[in-house]
Design an enzyme around this catalytic site. Structure first.
Site, PDB file in Angstrom:
ATOM      1  N   ILE A 109       0.787  -1.342  -0.199  1.00  0.00           N
ATOM      2  CA  ILE A 109      -0.102  -0.060  -0.098  1.00  0.00           C
ATOM      3  C   ILE A 109       0.808   1.230  -0.050  1.00  0.00           C
ATOM      4  O   ILE A 109       0.268   2.380  -0.429  1.00  0.00           O
ATOM      5  CB  ILE A 109      -0.871   0.074   1.247  1.00  0.00           C
ATOM      6  N   GLY A 150      13.047  -3.004  11.506  1.00  0.00           N
ATOM      7  CA  GLY A 150      12.103  -2.315  10.553  1.00  0.00           C
ATOM      8  C   GLY A 150      10.540  -2.872  10.159  1.00  0.00           C
ATOM      9  O   GLY A 150       9.777  -2.517   9.460  1.00  0.00           O
ATOM     10  N   HIS A 209       6.227 -11.684   6.365  1.00  0.00           N
ATOM     11  CA  HIS A 209       6.175 -11.338   4.531  1.00  0.00           C
ATOM     12  C   HIS A 209       7.466 -10.910   4.241  1.00  0.00           C
ATOM     13  O   HIS A 209       8.637 -10.398   4.851  1.00  0.00           O
ATOM     14  CB  HIS A 209       5.302  -9.974   4.632  1.00  0.00           C
TER      15      HIS A 209
HETATM   16  P1  DGP Z   1       7.190  -4.125   7.230  1.00  0.00           P
HETATM   17  O1  DGP Z   1       7.731  -2.654   7.831  1.00  0.00           O
HETATM   18  O2  DGP Z   1       8.532  -4.997   6.798  1.00  0.00           O
HETATM   19  O3  DGP Z   1       6.647  -4.745   8.256  1.00  0.00           O
HETATM   20  O4  DGP Z   1       6.207  -3.991   6.232  1.00  0.00           O
HETATM   21  C1  DGP Z   1       4.948  -3.855   6.394  1.00  0.00           C
HETATM   22  C2  DGP Z   1       4.402  -3.050   4.799  1.00  0.00           C
HETATM   23  O5  DGP Z   1       2.900  -3.514   4.718  1.00  0.00           O
HETATM   24  C3  DGP Z   1       4.623  -1.633   4.791  1.00  0.00           C
HETATM   25  O6  DGP Z   1       5.576  -1.615   3.419  1.00  0.00           O
HETATM   26  C4  DGP Z   1       3.396  -1.294   4.281  1.00  0.00           C
HETATM   27  C5  DGP Z   1       2.590  -2.495   3.958  1.00  0.00           C
HETATM   28  N1  DGP Z   1       1.133  -2.466   4.587  1.00  0.00           N
HETATM   29  C6  DGP Z   1       0.682  -2.304   5.832  1.00  0.00           C
HETATM   30  N2  DGP Z   1      -0.580  -2.205   5.850  1.00  0.00           N
HETATM   31  C7  DGP Z   1      -1.328  -2.794   4.493  1.00  0.00           C
HETATM   32  C8  DGP Z   1      -2.559  -2.953   3.942  1.00  0.00           C
HETATM   33  O7  DGP Z   1      -3.573  -2.922   4.497  1.00  0.00           O
HETATM   34  N3  DGP Z   1      -2.420  -3.138   2.600  1.00  0.00           N
HETATM   35  C9  DGP Z   1      -1.339  -3.339   1.751  1.00  0.00           C
HETATM   36  N4  DGP Z   1      -1.399  -3.541   0.431  1.00  0.00           N
HETATM   37  N5  DGP Z   1      -0.047  -3.126   2.349  1.00  0.00           N
HETATM   38  C10 DGP Z   1      -0.063  -2.702   3.736  1.00  0.00           C
END
Ligand code: DGP
Length: 113
Positions: free
Chosen positions: A31, A92, A99
């Site tokens: 996102i 981070g 993921h």
């Molecule tokens: P990290 O910081 O490594 O835990 O990455 C989490 C990622 O998840 C960050 O790049 C933004 C993404 N993210 C968080 N909430 C959502 C969501 O609701 N939808 C999507 N598509 N991505 C999300």
């Protein structure tokens, strides 16, 4: 996990832009992309982070890794990409469901040069 956002994305309670799906895994657009192509690959089974894994997870995680070449080819970033797994708040990680970030195109300047 009831209140895990990526579990909800995995079971379609929350919408996302899906680029790959099978019974055990989902890949969807981040996102908040930090690269021209930024996709997250998750196991549908909940693990809080890499630290949750044990030998019992070797088969599932092996299959997750073998999806990377398939997905990056589908996305057209197989010429060059990065694979990142942020782990722990000090590493981070902001979403505590394991993921893999797949980052293609020009990304942050690391290593410098
Ligand atoms: P990290 O910081 O490594 O835990 O990455 C989490 C990622 O998840 C960050 O790049 C933004 C993404 N993210 C968080 N909430 C959502 C969501 O609701 N939808 C999507 N598509 N991505 C999300």
């Amino acid at each position: 996990m009831a209140d895990c956002i990526f579990c909800k994305i995995g079971n379609k309670e929350i919408p996302s832009t899906v680029v790959y799906e099978d019974d055990d895994f989902l890949a969807f657009r981040d996102i908040n992309p930090v690269a021209p192509t930024h996709v997250l690959l998750i196991p549908k089974k909940h693990y809080s982070s890499l630290l949750d894994l044990s030998e019992d997870d070797a088969d599932l995680m092996g299959r997750m890794m073998t999806l990377v070449p398939k997905i990056v080819k589908q996305l057209g970033i197989d010429e060059g990409f990065r694979v990142v797994i942020n782990t722990g708040a000090k590493g981070g990680q902001t979403v505590f469901h394991l993921h893999i970030h797949l980052l293609g195109g020009r990304v942050f300047n690391w290593p410098p040069g």
